[in-house]
Design a protein around this motif. Sequence first.
Motif, PDB file in Angstrom:
ATOM      1  N   ASN A  41      11.338  23.723 -65.394  1.00  0.00           N
ATOM      2  CA  ASN A  41      10.177  24.092 -64.576  1.00  0.00           C
ATOM      3  C   ASN A  41      10.471  24.076 -63.079  1.00  0.00           C
ATOM      4  OD1 ASN A  41       8.482  24.358 -66.846  1.00  0.00           O
ATOM      5  ND2 ASN A  41       8.206  22.155 -66.897  1.00  0.00           N
ATOM      6  N   ALA A  42      11.695  23.760 -62.703  1.00  0.00           N
ATOM      7  CA  ALA A  42      12.059  23.726 -61.290  1.00  0.00           C
ATOM      8  C   ALA A  42      12.059  25.133 -60.712  1.00  0.00           C
ATOM      9  CB  ALA A  42      13.434  23.092 -61.124  1.00  0.00           C
ATOM     10  N   ARG A  43      11.769  25.207 -59.424  1.00  0.00           N
ATOM     11  CA  ARG A  43      11.854  26.491 -58.733  1.00  0.00           C
ATOM     12  C   ARG A  43      13.312  26.954 -58.707  1.00  0.00           C
ATOM     13  NH1 ARG A  43       9.278  29.466 -54.338  1.00  0.00           N
ATOM     14  NH2 ARG A  43      10.918  30.699 -53.359  1.00  0.00           N
ATOM     15  N   SER A  44      14.209  25.991 -58.476  1.00  0.00           N
ATOM     16  CA  SER A  44      15.627  26.301 -58.398  1.00  0.00           C
ATOM     17  C   SER A  44      16.423  25.035 -58.700  1.00  0.00           C
ATOM     18  CB  SER A  44      15.965  26.810 -56.991  1.00  0.00           C
ATOM     19  OG  SER A  44      17.321  27.154 -56.885  1.00  0.00           O
ATOM     20  N   VAL A  45      17.613  25.205 -59.277  1.00  0.00           N
ATOM     21  CA  VAL A  45      18.519  24.095 -59.546  1.00  0.00           C
ATOM     22  C   VAL A  45      19.896  24.499 -59.038  1.00  0.00           C
ATOM     23  CG1 VAL A  45      19.577  22.618 -61.297  1.00  0.00           C
ATOM     24  CG2 VAL A  45      17.228  23.435 -61.611  1.00  0.00           C
ATOM     25  N   LEU A  46      20.489  23.614 -58.229  1.00  0.00           N
ATOM     26  CA  LEU A  46      21.838  23.839 -57.735  1.00  0.00           C
ATOM     27  C   LEU A  46      22.736  22.724 -58.256  1.00  0.00           C
ATOM     28  CD1 LEU A  46      21.041  24.767 -54.016  1.00  0.00           C
ATOM     29  CD2 LEU A  46      21.493  26.316 -55.931  1.00  0.00           C
ATOM     30  N   SER A  47      23.994  23.050 -58.485  1.00  0.00           N
ATOM     31  CA  SER A  47      24.952  22.085 -59.010  1.00  0.00           C
ATOM     32  C   SER A  47      26.241  22.185 -58.207  1.00  0.00           C
ATOM     33  CB  SER A  47      25.215  22.390 -60.487  1.00  0.00           C
ATOM     34  OG  SER A  47      26.112  21.464 -61.042  1.00  0.00           O
ATOM     35  N   VAL A  48      26.763  21.013 -57.811  1.00  0.00           N
ATOM     36  CA  VAL A  48      28.026  20.962 -57.077  1.00  0.00           C
ATOM     37  C   VAL A  48      28.901  19.889 -57.707  1.00  0.00           C
ATOM     38  CG1 VAL A  48      27.078  21.817 -54.894  1.00  0.00           C
ATOM     39  CG2 VAL A  48      27.083  19.363 -55.351  1.00  0.00           C
ATOM     40  N   PRO A  49      30.228  20.025 -57.583  1.00  0.00           N
ATOM     41  CA  PRO A  49      31.106  18.988 -58.125  1.00  0.00           C
ATOM     42  C   PRO A  49      30.795  17.631 -57.494  1.00  0.00           C
ATOM     43  CG  PRO A  49      32.364  20.953 -57.575  1.00  0.00           C
ATOM     44  CD  PRO A  49      30.985  21.151 -57.019  1.00  0.00           C
ATOM     45  N   ALA A  50      30.820  16.599 -58.322  1.00  0.00           N
ATOM     46  CA  ALA A  50      30.573  15.245 -57.837  1.00  0.00           C
ATOM     47  C   ALA A  50      31.805  14.743 -57.106  1.00  0.00           C
ATOM     48  CB  ALA A  50      30.227  14.325 -59.005  1.00  0.00           C
ATOM     49  N   THR A  51      31.608  14.328 -55.876  1.00  0.00           N
ATOM     50  CA  THR A  51      32.670  13.682 -55.117  1.00  0.00           C
ATOM     51  C   THR A  51      32.115  12.363 -54.611  1.00  0.00           C
ATOM     52  OG1 THR A  51      32.046  14.852 -53.094  1.00  0.00           O
ATOM     53  CG2 THR A  51      33.789  15.836 -54.427  1.00  0.00           C
ATOM     54  N   SER A  52      32.951  11.359 -54.560  1.00  0.00           N
ATOM     55  CA  SER A  52      32.521  10.033 -54.152  1.00  0.00           C
ATOM     56  C   SER A  52      31.908  10.064 -52.755  1.00  0.00           C
ATOM     57  CB  SER A  52      33.723   9.090 -54.171  1.00  0.00           C
ATOM     58  OG  SER A  52      33.332   7.787 -53.837  1.00  0.00           O
ATOM     59  N   GLY A  53      30.752   9.423 -52.598  1.00  0.00           N
ATOM     60  CA  GLY A  53      30.078   9.371 -51.302  1.00  0.00           C
ATOM     61  C   GLY A  53      28.873  10.284 -51.261  1.00  0.00           C
ATOM     62  N   ASP A  54      28.913  11.288 -50.392  1.00  0.00           N
ATOM     63  CA  ASP A  54      27.781  12.202 -50.200  1.00  0.00           C
ATOM     64  C   ASP A  54      28.157  13.625 -50.577  1.00  0.00           C
ATOM     65  OD1 ASP A  54      26.592   9.964 -49.084  1.00  0.00           O
ATOM     66  OD2 ASP A  54      26.831  10.648 -47.017  1.00  0.00           O
ATOM     67  N   VAL A  55      27.207  14.344 -51.145  1.00  0.00           N
ATOM     68  CA  VAL A  55      27.350  15.782 -51.387  1.00  0.00           C
ATOM     69  C   VAL A  55      26.090  16.461 -50.862  1.00  0.00           C
ATOM     70  CG1 VAL A  55      28.835  15.494 -53.408  1.00  0.00           C
ATOM     71  CG2 VAL A  55      26.371  15.728 -53.717  1.00  0.00           C
ATOM     72  N   SER A  56      26.203  17.736 -50.548  1.00  0.00           N
ATOM     73  CA  SER A  56      25.019  18.444 -50.055  1.00  0.00           C
ATOM     74  C   SER A  56      24.911  19.823 -50.687  1.00  0.00           C
ATOM     75  CB  SER A  56      25.049  18.558 -48.528  1.00  0.00           C
ATOM     76  OG  SER A  56      26.127  19.353 -48.101  1.00  0.00           O
ATOM     77  N   VAL A  57      23.672  20.285 -50.760  1.00  0.00           N
ATOM     78  CA  VAL A  57      23.358  21.632 -51.228  1.00  0.00           C
ATOM     79  C   VAL A  57      22.313  22.205 -50.284  1.00  0.00           C
ATOM     80  CG1 VAL A  57      23.837  21.103 -53.655  1.00  0.00           C
ATOM     81  CG2 VAL A  57      21.502  20.930 -52.792  1.00  0.00           C
ATOM     82  N   THR A  58      22.219  23.524 -50.245  1.00  0.00           N
ATOM     83  CA  THR A  58      21.201  24.180 -49.424  1.00  0.00           C
ATOM     84  C   THR A  58      20.450  25.190 -50.270  1.00  0.00           C
ATOM     85  OG1 THR A  58      22.489  23.883 -47.400  1.00  0.00           O
ATOM     86  CG2 THR A  58      20.764  25.565 -47.364  1.00  0.00           C
ATOM     87  N   PHE A  59      19.131  25.048 -50.283  1.00  0.00           N
ATOM     88  CA  PHE A  59      18.248  26.028 -50.911  1.00  0.00           C
ATOM     89  C   PHE A  59      17.841  26.999 -49.803  1.00  0.00           C
ATOM     90  CE2 PHE A  59      17.772  22.205 -53.486  1.00  0.00           C
ATOM     91  CZ  PHE A  59      17.847  22.702 -54.778  1.00  0.00           C
TER      92      PHE A  59
END
Length: 127
Positions: A41-59
Motif C-alpha cells: 500500500n506504499a506510494r513508493s518503495v526504494l531499496s539500496v544495498p545495506a552498508t554499515s552505518g548510514d544509507v540514503s534514498v531520495t523519493f
Amino acid sequence: MAASTAAAADLKVVVHGVRPGDGNVRVALYEKAEGFRHEQNARSVLSVPATSGDVSVTFPHLPAGRYAVIAYHDENGNKKLDLLMGMFPQEGWGFSNDPTVIGPPGFDASAFDLADKGANVDVKLHY
C-alpha cells in the motif's frame, strides 16, 4: 493564460544505524493512514544495498503533503520485515519521527509535512 503545474519536491531519507550484514535497506513511503505498515500500500518503495552505518534514498518529484516513512534492513533479501509470532521484528526497523512503539505503530505518529521545497528525514533503525 497557461495552466499551472503542481510543484514537485524531493524527499531525502537517511537511514541511520545499519549494522554490518547482508541484504538491503528498504524504505517505504506512505501518504495515508489506510494501509500503513503494509508495503503493497506504499506510494513508493526504494531499496539500496545495506552498508554499515548510514544509507540514503531520495523519493523525487513528490507533491507537497503529509507522508510517513518506514525503513527496515532486509537482511535475508525476502522483501519483507521478518516477524516472530507475527508481531516482533527480527530485522532492523525504524519509522520517521522515531515514535515510541507500543503495539502496532500508526501513521500519525510517524507523519510529517513535505513542503514544496522538499525535505530531509532521518530514520533510526532498531535491532
